[in-house]
Design an enzyme around this catalytic site. Structure first.
Site, PDB file in Angstrom:
ATOM      1  N   VAL A 103     -13.575  80.097  -7.182  1.00  0.00           N
ATOM      2  CA  VAL A 103     -14.575  79.318  -6.458  1.00  0.00           C
ATOM      3  C   VAL A 103     -15.562  80.300  -5.854  1.00  0.00           C
ATOM      4  O   VAL A 103     -15.159  81.327  -5.289  1.00  0.00           O
ATOM      5  CB  VAL A 103     -13.930  78.463  -5.348  1.00  0.00           C
ATOM      6  N   CYS A 104     -16.853  80.002  -6.004  1.00  0.00           N
ATOM      7  CA  CYS A 104     -17.896  80.828  -5.406  1.00  0.00           C
ATOM      8  C   CYS A 104     -17.768  82.288  -5.885  1.00  0.00           C
ATOM      9  O   CYS A 104     -17.601  82.540  -7.079  1.00  0.00           O
ATOM     10  CB  CYS A 104     -17.799  80.701  -3.884  1.00  0.00           C
ATOM     11  N   THR A 105     -17.799  83.249  -4.964  1.00  0.00           N
ATOM     12  CA  THR A 105     -17.761  84.660  -5.361  1.00  0.00           C
ATOM     13  C   THR A 105     -16.356  85.137  -5.708  1.00  0.00           C
ATOM     14  O   THR A 105     -16.163  86.328  -5.966  1.00  0.00           O
ATOM     15  CB  THR A 105     -18.348  85.553  -4.255  1.00  0.00           C
ATOM     16  N   THR A 123     -21.132  81.608 -10.617  1.00  0.00           N
ATOM     17  CA  THR A 123     -20.727  81.861  -9.241  1.00  0.00           C
ATOM     18  C   THR A 123     -21.822  81.295  -8.345  1.00  0.00           C
ATOM     19  O   THR A 123     -22.736  80.619  -8.824  1.00  0.00           O
ATOM     20  CB  THR A 123     -20.513  83.368  -8.987  1.00  0.00           C
TER      21      THR A 123
END
Length: 320
Positions: A103-105, A123
């Protein structure tokens, strides 16, 4: 029983953790025996999130399930300088997981561990360039809210983790369960993975000059009108040539591309949220004909409007 293990570390984004956890926990409540969810930090001690929240893990990584079904790596400020021990653990245990999710970075950690080479990934929009620059072997796609490539799934920032988790639950135990969870969390069943991280207005810069800002707003509110450069230039009280040049300078995109994106976004919403026919939607959104809208969908999304609706419109609620 599918085991879900979430890796915790100092500086993690709290919503990257709690969003997917709520989805998987909701699935377990809906269908007991479906998921066993746990969290683990490097040494089993509490971690402090980027917002200052303290999370208490269930295990240390050494004591965590050695081969989880789903291994989820969240993002956050802590991914900028990850502990080498976490990367070593991921390299050793990641191949044992049936499904790797970020998730995300968190995608940066998967890339650092070598899992994304030769794969398509995404990302958070603000870090796509960083991911691409530091890991040129990764095919970074900055637009979708999540990307599936084999057994690896990566998502954009924060709330996109909920979208991805709902898609995984739907894949695992069915649409009805995912719909129930989405209603409980007061979110859409799932936004399609190839939905852009931004709306058309957010993806483009906001023009500095008031006449151009008003034109941007007009386009958004009137997708079915005449949105030719000549007509828009007249609204801005500029010549067509001056308008086109100024619009691109101030928004970062051409008037035509901005209009195309607004119309596509509006058509997608109508396909997802209404029962209007494709022909009617094509007129409402300024395409003129169903065939013109079909060509726009195939070009942008590689699918037809009818197939898009079939895949992404929630099923009718039989209780209503």
């Amino acid at each position: 029983m599918r085991t879900v293990l979430v890796v915790l570390f100092d500086g993690v984004q709290s919503l990257d953790v709690t969003g997917p956890l709520e989805v998987f926990a909701g699935a377990e409540q809906h269908t007991p025996g479906t998921y066993r969810v746990s969290t683990a930090s490097l040494d089993g001690t509490p971690v402090r999130t980027s917002s200052g929240l303290t999370l208490v893990p269930d295990h240390s990584l050494a004591a965590a399930p050695a081969a989880p079904h789903t291994l989820l790596v969240p993002g956050g400020q802590g991914t900028r300088t990850p502990a080498p021990e976490i990367l070593d653990w991921l390299r050793e245990h990641g191949p044992r997981a049936e499904r790797l999710v970020s998730v995300c970075t968190g995608a940066i950690l998967l890339a650092e561990a070598g899992f994304l080479d030769g794969r398509r990934a995404t990302t958070h929009w603000a870090y796509c360039d960083t991911l691409a620059r530091h890991h040129p072997a990764v095919e970074v796609d900055p637009d979708p809210i999540y990307v599936r490539d084999g057994h690896i799934a990566t998502s954009a920032g924060v709330t996109a983790g909920i979208d991805l988790a709902l898609a995984l639950v739907e894949e695992d135990i069915g649409r009805e369960a995912a719909l129930t969870i989405a209603r409980h969390l007061v979110v859409f069943l799932r936004r399609p993975g190839n939905q852009a991280q931004f709306s058309a207005q957010l993806a483009a810069q906001t023009a500095q000059r008031e006449p151009l800002r008003e034109v941007q707003q007009w386009i958004t509110e009137h997708p079915g009108d005449d949105l030719s450069v000549e007509h828009l230039a007249a609204r801005a009280r500029l010549s067509p040539r001056h308008f086109a040049r100024a619009f691109r300078t101030e928004t970062g995109t051409t008037p035509g591309r901005y209009v195309d994106r607004v119309r596509l976004e509006h058509a997608r919403r109508l396909l997802e949220d209404t029962s209007d026919g494709v022909e009617e939607i094509s007129r409402t959104c300024g395409y003129g004909t169903a065939e013109a809208m079909r060509r726009a969908f195939v070009k942008a999304l590689a699918t037809s409007p009818a197939e898009y609706r079939r895949r992404f419109r929630p099923a009718a609620d039989p209780t209503r």
